[in-house]
Write a protein that holds these residues in place. Structure first.
Motif, PDB file in Angstrom:
ATOM      1  N   LEU A  80      51.418  45.925  20.221  1.00  0.00           N
ATOM      2  CA  LEU A  80      50.998  46.649  21.297  1.00  0.00           C
ATOM      3  C   LEU A  80      52.041  45.980  22.501  1.00  0.00           C
ATOM      4  O   LEU A  80      51.531  44.846  22.940  1.00  0.00           O
ATOM      5  CB  LEU A  80      49.329  46.740  21.730  1.00  0.00           C
ATOM      6  N   HIS A  81      53.064  47.059  22.465  1.00  0.00           N
ATOM      7  CA  HIS A  81      53.509  46.826  23.928  1.00  0.00           C
ATOM      8  C   HIS A  81      53.229  47.530  24.899  1.00  0.00           C
ATOM      9  O   HIS A  81      53.290  49.129  24.566  1.00  0.00           O
ATOM     10  CB  HIS A  81      54.802  46.863  23.515  1.00  0.00           C
ATOM     11  N   MET A  82      53.569  47.867  26.215  1.00  0.00           N
ATOM     12  CA  MET A  82      52.954  49.045  27.121  1.00  0.00           C
ATOM     13  C   MET A  82      53.660  47.876  28.443  1.00  0.00           C
ATOM     14  O   MET A  82      54.037  47.405  28.758  1.00  0.00           O
ATOM     15  CB  MET A  82      51.676  49.258  27.278  1.00  0.00           C
ATOM     16  N   ASP A  83      54.640  49.528  28.336  1.00  0.00           N
ATOM     17  CA  ASP A  83      54.807  49.567  29.971  1.00  0.00           C
ATOM     18  C   ASP A  83      54.523  50.786  30.763  1.00  0.00           C
ATOM     19  O   ASP A  83      55.315  51.449  30.498  1.00  0.00           O
ATOM     20  CB  ASP A  83      56.558  50.001  30.955  1.00  0.00           C
ATOM     21  N   ALA A  84      53.807  50.802  31.776  1.00  0.00           N
ATOM     22  CA  ALA A  84      53.100  52.013  32.636  1.00  0.00           C
ATOM     23  C   ALA A  84      53.274  51.628  33.941  1.00  0.00           C
ATOM     24  O   ALA A  84      52.814  50.721  34.567  1.00  0.00           O
ATOM     25  CB  ALA A  84      52.077  52.535  31.915  1.00  0.00           C
TER      26      ALA A  84
ATOM     27  N   ARG B 203      52.573  42.501  26.944  1.00  0.00           N
ATOM     28  CA  ARG B 203      53.456  41.644  25.853  1.00  0.00           C
ATOM     29  C   ARG B 203      52.644  41.243  25.027  1.00  0.00           C
ATOM     30  O   ARG B 203      51.938  41.549  24.006  1.00  0.00           O
ATOM     31  CB  ARG B 203      54.620  40.933  26.595  1.00  0.00           C
ATOM     32  N   ASP B 204      52.142  39.948  26.129  1.00  0.00           N
ATOM     33  CA  ASP B 204      51.503  38.599  24.850  1.00  0.00           C
ATOM     34  C   ASP B 204      49.931  39.239  25.326  1.00  0.00           C
ATOM     35  O   ASP B 204      48.893  38.930  24.748  1.00  0.00           O
ATOM     36  CB  ASP B 204      51.718  37.746  25.616  1.00  0.00           C
ATOM     37  N   ARG B 205      49.204  39.820  27.240  1.00  0.00           N
ATOM     38  CA  ARG B 205      48.190  40.201  27.807  1.00  0.00           C
ATOM     39  C   ARG B 205      48.748  40.733  28.739  1.00  0.00           C
ATOM     40  O   ARG B 205      49.981  41.092  29.172  1.00  0.00           O
ATOM     41  CB  ARG B 205      48.675  38.464  28.450  1.00  0.00           C
ATOM     42  N   LEU B 206      47.711  41.405  29.320  1.00  0.00           N
ATOM     43  CA  LEU B 206      48.122  42.525  29.941  1.00  0.00           C
ATOM     44  C   LEU B 206      47.615  42.002  32.017  1.00  0.00           C
ATOM     45  O   LEU B 206      47.702  41.316  31.545  1.00  0.00           O
ATOM     46  CB  LEU B 206      46.556  43.477  29.823  1.00  0.00           C
TER      47      LEU B 206
END
Length: 192
Positions: free
Chosen positions: A152-156, A28-31
């Protein structure tokens, strides 16, 4: 002699035990990442820590000047020009991917650029690729463009199972193939 056979058999039995690897990444804000490796059906479990606080980079040491540059580039080009070696490397990659059992693959990605037109162009490239990547039944890939703001939002999440003995067999077959041996010989000579 008998003890050597027993040790080799025991080592082969340990390499035949599957290894489960689980990876999770959120941004979200950081990985933030998490990696867990399980072996012996979960009896042995290792968890790798996520990224720590930002540390200042180490000061670089000055290298001593070398008298001769190594010819690594020339050797790599000689290997690449060797007959059938690039095709053999691609086959190795395919064989390794076929031996990795994907148990779960979930990817939710929301991305946007500052210019909505650039986001549309990027989506035109990534959208079809996402459809091709979701071919296994255990994979779910969702990529959503965001036209209103850059983000850039990611959920993996991924879970894979590998059998080290099988992967070592594939690597040994690659290393001992005549094509690879010819490429190594060409690299040693520096000529294709």
């Amino acid at each position: 002699m008998l003890w050597a056979v027993a040790i080799a058999g025991g080592l082969l039995a340990l390499l035949a035990v599957p290894v489960d690897v689980a990876v999770a990444a959120h941004r979200r804000d950081r990985l933030e990442t998490r990696l867990t490796v399980g072996w012996l059906w979960g009896v042995v479990s290792l968890r790798a820590p996520g990224p720590g606080p930002n540390r200042p980079p180490r000061p670089k040491r000055k290298k001593k000047p070398r008298l001769r540059k190594p010819s690594g580039t020339r050797r790599a080009l000689a290997m690449a020009r060797s007959a059938d070696f690039p095709r053999r490397v691609l086959r190795l990659g395919r064989d390794l991917l076929h031996r990795i059992h994907i148990r779960r693959l979930d990817l939710d990605l929301r991305l946007g650029l500052a210019d909505p037109a650039d986001t549309g162009r990027l989506w035109g490239l990534i959208g079809p690729a996402a459809a091709l990547l979701a071919l296994p039944s255990t994979a779910r890939i969702a990529i959503t463009p965001e036209f209103s703001e850059p983000l850039l939002h990611m959920d993996a999440h991924a879970q894979v199972r590998i059998v080290p003995a099988v992967l070592l067999g594939v690597l040994a077959r690659f290393m001992l193939s005549p094509t690879t041996l010819r490429a190594l010989l060409a690299a040693a000579r520096g000529t294709p």
